[in-house]
Design a protein around this motif. Structure first.
Motif, PDB file in Angstrom:
ATOM      1  N   GLN A 131      25.699  41.929  -3.857  1.00 54.56           N
ATOM      2  CA  GLN A 131      24.477  41.712  -3.237  1.00 54.56           C
ATOM      3  C   GLN A 131      24.264  40.952  -1.791  1.00 54.56           C
ATOM      4  O   GLN A 131      22.975  40.967  -1.764  1.00 54.56           O
ATOM      5  CB  GLN A 131      23.925  41.512  -4.308  1.00 54.56           C
ATOM      6  CG  GLN A 131      23.486  43.203  -5.588  1.00 54.56           C
ATOM      7  CD  GLN A 131      22.747  42.245  -6.654  1.00 54.56           C
ATOM      8  OE1 GLN A 131      22.988  41.056  -6.922  1.00 54.56           O
ATOM      9  NE2 GLN A 131      23.121  42.911  -7.538  1.00 54.56           N
ATOM     10  N   GLY A 132      24.858  39.746  -1.376  1.00 49.84           N
ATOM     11  CA  GLY A 132      24.900  39.011  -0.765  1.00 49.84           C
ATOM     12  C   GLY A 132      24.100  37.362  -1.499  1.00 49.84           C
ATOM     13  O   GLY A 132      23.663  37.197  -0.288  1.00 49.84           O
ATOM     14  N   PHE A 133      24.498  37.148  -2.290  1.00 44.92           N
ATOM     15  CA  PHE A 133      24.132  36.078  -3.270  1.00 44.92           C
ATOM     16  C   PHE A 133      24.375  34.947  -2.598  1.00 44.92           C
ATOM     17  O   PHE A 133      25.107  34.399  -1.982  1.00 44.92           O
ATOM     18  CB  PHE A 133      24.805  36.171  -5.166  1.00 44.92           C
ATOM     19  CG  PHE A 133      24.129  35.372  -6.247  1.00 44.92           C
ATOM     20  CD1 PHE A 133      23.046  35.339  -6.282  1.00 44.92           C
ATOM     21  CD2 PHE A 133      24.763  34.330  -6.005  1.00 44.92           C
ATOM     22  CE1 PHE A 133      22.041  34.586  -6.653  1.00 44.92           C
ATOM     23  CE2 PHE A 133      23.899  32.937  -6.599  1.00 44.92           C
ATOM     24  CZ  PHE A 133      22.623  33.365  -7.496  1.00 44.92           C
ATOM     25  N   LYS A 134      22.973  34.011  -2.470  1.00 44.83           N
ATOM     26  CA  LYS A 134      23.395  33.101  -1.607  1.00 44.83           C
ATOM     27  C   LYS A 134      22.940  31.518  -2.583  1.00 44.83           C
ATOM     28  O   LYS A 134      23.769  30.216  -1.681  1.00 44.83           O
ATOM     29  CB  LYS A 134      22.184  33.389  -0.645  1.00 44.83           C
ATOM     30  CG  LYS A 134      21.641  34.269   0.171  1.00 44.83           C
ATOM     31  CD  LYS A 134      22.474  34.122   1.883  1.00 44.83           C
ATOM     32  CE  LYS A 134      22.726  35.205   2.836  1.00 44.83           C
ATOM     33  NZ  LYS A 134      22.466  36.657   1.996  1.00 44.83           N
ATOM     34  N   LYS A 135      23.471  31.908  -3.727  1.00 44.72           N
ATOM     35  CA  LYS A 135      23.411  30.247  -4.666  1.00 44.72           C
ATOM     36  C   LYS A 135      25.077  29.953  -4.638  1.00 44.72           C
ATOM     37  O   LYS A 135      25.502  31.540  -4.698  1.00 44.72           O
ATOM     38  CB  LYS A 135      22.588  30.411  -5.399  1.00 44.72           C
ATOM     39  CG  LYS A 135      21.059  30.299  -5.180  1.00 44.72           C
ATOM     40  CD  LYS A 135      19.972  29.248  -4.558  1.00 44.72           C
ATOM     41  CE  LYS A 135      20.666  28.232  -4.462  1.00 44.72           C
ATOM     42  NZ  LYS A 135      19.315  27.753  -4.105  1.00 44.72           N
ATOM     43  N   LYS A 136      25.538  28.968  -5.669  1.00 40.66           N
ATOM     44  CA  LYS A 136      26.585  28.694  -5.834  1.00 40.66           C
ATOM     45  C   LYS A 136      26.552  29.435  -7.526  1.00 40.66           C
ATOM     46  O   LYS A 136      26.087  29.697  -7.953  1.00 40.66           O
ATOM     47  CB  LYS A 136      26.306  27.081  -6.028  1.00 40.66           C
ATOM     48  CG  LYS A 136      26.744  25.981  -4.902  1.00 40.66           C
ATOM     49  CD  LYS A 136      27.532  25.304  -5.225  1.00 40.66           C
ATOM     50  CE  LYS A 136      26.523  24.589  -6.639  1.00 40.66           C
ATOM     51  NZ  LYS A 136      27.040  22.319  -7.101  1.00 40.66           N
ATOM     52  N   ILE A 137      27.629  29.881  -7.508  1.00 44.65           N
ATOM     53  CA  ILE A 137      28.211  30.633  -8.497  1.00 44.65           C
ATOM     54  C   ILE A 137      29.640  29.782  -9.434  1.00 44.65           C
ATOM     55  O   ILE A 137      30.815  29.986  -8.225  1.00 44.65           O
ATOM     56  CB  ILE A 137      29.046  31.576  -8.286  1.00 44.65           C
ATOM     57  CG1 ILE A 137      28.163  32.765  -7.321  1.00 44.65           C
ATOM     58  CG2 ILE A 137      29.648  32.747  -9.571  1.00 44.65           C
ATOM     59  CD1 ILE A 137      28.560  34.055  -6.800  1.00 44.65           C
ATOM     60  N   SER A 138      29.455  28.858 -10.380  1.00 51.54           N
ATOM     61  CA  SER A 138      30.628  28.614 -10.211  1.00 51.54           C
ATOM     62  C   SER A 138      31.435  29.072 -11.978  1.00 51.54           C
ATOM     63  O   SER A 138      30.281  29.090 -12.983  1.00 51.54           O
ATOM     64  CB  SER A 138      30.083  26.320 -11.241  1.00 51.54           C
ATOM     65  OG  SER A 138      29.675  25.859  -9.872  1.00 51.54           O
ATOM     66  N   LEU A 139      32.411  29.291 -12.047  1.00 52.27           N
ATOM     67  CA  LEU A 139      32.944  29.682 -12.657  1.00 52.27           C
ATOM     68  C   LEU A 139      34.370  29.345 -13.571  1.00 52.27           C
ATOM     69  O   LEU A 139      35.531  28.735 -13.259  1.00 52.27           O
ATOM     70  CB  LEU A 139      34.008  31.297 -12.874  1.00 52.27           C
ATOM     71  CG  LEU A 139      34.797  32.157 -13.765  1.00 52.27           C
ATOM     72  CD1 LEU A 139      34.323  32.442 -14.861  1.00 52.27           C
ATOM     73  CD2 LEU A 139      35.568  33.384 -13.325  1.00 52.27           C
ATOM     74  N   TYR A 140      33.795  28.743 -15.353  1.00 50.56           N
ATOM     75  CA  TYR A 140      35.157  28.094 -15.910  1.00 50.56           C
ATOM     76  C   TYR A 140      35.359  29.153 -16.648  1.00 50.56           C
ATOM     77  O   TYR A 140      35.043  29.767 -17.716  1.00 50.56           O
ATOM     78  CB  TYR A 140      34.205  27.254 -16.477  1.00 50.56           C
ATOM     79  CG  TYR A 140      33.153  26.124 -15.992  1.00 50.56           C
ATOM     80  CD1 TYR A 140      32.161  26.122 -15.271  1.00 50.56           C
ATOM     81  CD2 TYR A 140      34.184  24.933 -15.503  1.00 50.56           C
ATOM     82  CE1 TYR A 140      32.219  25.135 -14.007  1.00 50.56           C
ATOM     83  CE2 TYR A 140      33.912  23.356 -15.140  1.00 50.56           C
ATOM     84  CZ  TYR A 140      32.722  23.645 -13.815  1.00 50.56           C
ATOM     85  OH  TYR A 140      32.373  22.995 -13.071  1.00 50.56           O
ATOM     86  N   PHE A 141      36.862  28.923 -16.764  1.00 49.48           N
ATOM     87  CA  PHE A 141      37.376  30.044 -17.585  1.00 49.48           C
ATOM     88  C   PHE A 141      38.546  28.879 -18.458  1.00 49.48           C
ATOM     89  O   PHE A 141      39.079  28.606 -17.719  1.00 49.48           O
ATOM     90  CB  PHE A 141      38.436  30.813 -16.900  1.00 49.48           C
ATOM     91  CG  PHE A 141      39.290  31.829 -17.312  1.00 49.48           C
ATOM     92  CD1 PHE A 141      38.707  32.322 -18.660  1.00 49.48           C
ATOM     93  CD2 PHE A 141      40.344  32.409 -16.834  1.00 49.48           C
ATOM     94  CE1 PHE A 141      39.583  33.838 -19.388  1.00 49.48           C
ATOM     95  CE2 PHE A 141      41.059  33.258 -17.259  1.00 49.48           C
ATOM     96  CZ  PHE A 141      40.826  34.098 -18.411  1.00 49.48           C
ATOM     97  N   GLY A 142      38.805  29.073 -19.388  1.00 51.63           N
ATOM     98  CA  GLY A 142      39.555  28.314 -20.144  1.00 51.63           C
ATOM     99  C   GLY A 142      40.242  29.236 -21.404  1.00 51.63           C
ATOM    100  O   GLY A 142      40.285  30.064 -21.858  1.00 51.63           O
ATOM    101  N   VAL A 143      41.601  28.649 -21.491  1.00 51.96           N
ATOM    102  CA  VAL A 143      42.332  29.541 -22.355  1.00 51.96           C
ATOM    103  C   VAL A 143      43.500  28.441 -22.992  1.00 51.96           C
ATOM    104  O   VAL A 143      43.075  27.164 -22.601  1.00 51.96           O
ATOM    105  CB  VAL A 143      43.047  30.349 -21.446  1.00 51.96           C
ATOM    106  CG1 VAL A 143      42.576  31.497 -20.803  1.00 51.96           C
ATOM    107  CG2 VAL A 143      44.283  29.927 -20.218  1.00 51.96           C
TER     108      VAL A 143
END
Ligand SMILES: Cc1cc2nc3c(=O)[nH]c(=O)nc-3n(C[C@H](O)[C@H](O)[C@H](O)COP(=O)(O)OP(=O)(O)OC[C@H]3O[C@@H](n4cnc5c(N)ncnc54)[C@H](O)[C@@H]3O)c2cc1C
Length: 233
Positions: A131-143
């Motif tokens: 969709q051309g998202f313009k803002k930041k995307i921060s993905l936190y992934f824990g295992v």
């Protein structure tokens, strides 16, 4: 619209020793869904009907099949059924369901997942990028252990494609070989400023509760706080 439908197992991709991506081909017309939705799987087990919820891990733009990301629990009724499915075998679903979905908000997005809680984000991130998202995307992934990690190559691909996307992968019980972040996902969320941020949390009940409370203490509230609990229903 909620529908009952059949789908055929197309392929089963091992992600870790006990976690698999299962791709299903639609047996008839594709059922429209949104990124973050879940389907209810219905299987027969010893004469009982067993119904289990699974988040959809494919992006809705994928029209040929849909994916689930599953941890096979030893002795789990749906787990054992799915683990033993043959390629081409048909299984029944209902859906789509759920409110854990992307909104039209143009704020930065913080995604937090542990284990298979990553599933809905595997459909959401490509949807936002398409969709051309313009803002930041921060993905936190824990295992817990390094061998529990999966989809890291996928995260790198998204990072290369869009500088606004960044993944933060943490291992709570790492070996000395591990060069990445260590500790629980919550430790890395502590310093974050989440003002003007939409927060999505998905995984087991304890993690979701802890992170939700932490985000509320930082000022997050509805409609910017979204969570999905992988409890038995
Ligand atoms: C909205 C929603 C979305 C979900 N999406 C996913 C998904 O994308 N991927 C996924 O793998 N699961 C997901 N789940 C969990 C899933 O619905 C089942 O609960 C899970 O697969 C166990 O079902 P089972 O029939 O194999 O085990 P069961 O026969 O129900 O249980 C077997 C044993 O495992 C324990 N157990 C049940 N669930 C868990 C768990 N999550 N972790 C550890 N032990 C457990 C039970 O207490 C029991 O002792 C989701 C749940 C919800 C509510």
């Amino acid at each position: 619209m909620i529908q009952k439908f059949a789908a055929k197992l197309l392929r089963s991709i091992p992600l870790t020793a006990d976690t698999y991506q299962l791709d299903f081909a639609w047996a008839s017309e594709p059922v429209p869904y949104e990124a973050g939705h879940f389907f209810l799987l219905e299987v027969e087990d010893g004469g009982d009907k067993v119904t289990r919820a699974y988040s959809i891990s494919s992006a809705p733009s994928e029209k040929e099949f849909f994916s689930l990301c599953l941890k096979f629990l030893p002795g789990g009724r749906a787990s054992e059924y799915l683990k033993n499915m043959e390629i081409g075998q048909e299984v029944h679903f209902q859906g789509p369901f759920g409110h854990f979905k992307l909104t039209d908000s143009k704020k930065d997005i913080l995604m937090v997942a542990t284990g298979t809680g990553i599933a809905p984000f595997i459909g959401m991130v490509p949807t936002l990028l398409e969709q051309g998202f313009k803002k930041k995307i921060s993905l936190y992934f824990g295992v817990r252990f390094e061998e529990d990690l999966f989809y890291l190559a996928q995260f790198k691909t998204w990072e290369k494609k869009n500088s606004k996307f960044k993944s933060f992968v943490t291992v709570s019980r790492p070996t000395e070989k591990w060069k990445g972040l260590s500790g629980r996902v919550t430790e890395h969320l502590e310093p974050l400023d989440i003002k003007d941020c939409e927060v999505y949390i998905c995984g087991n009940g304890d993690m979701v509760k802890t992170v939700k409370e932490m985000m509320e203490a930082k000022g997050a509230q509805k409609p910017d706080l979204h969570f999905e609990l992988f409890t038995s229903i």
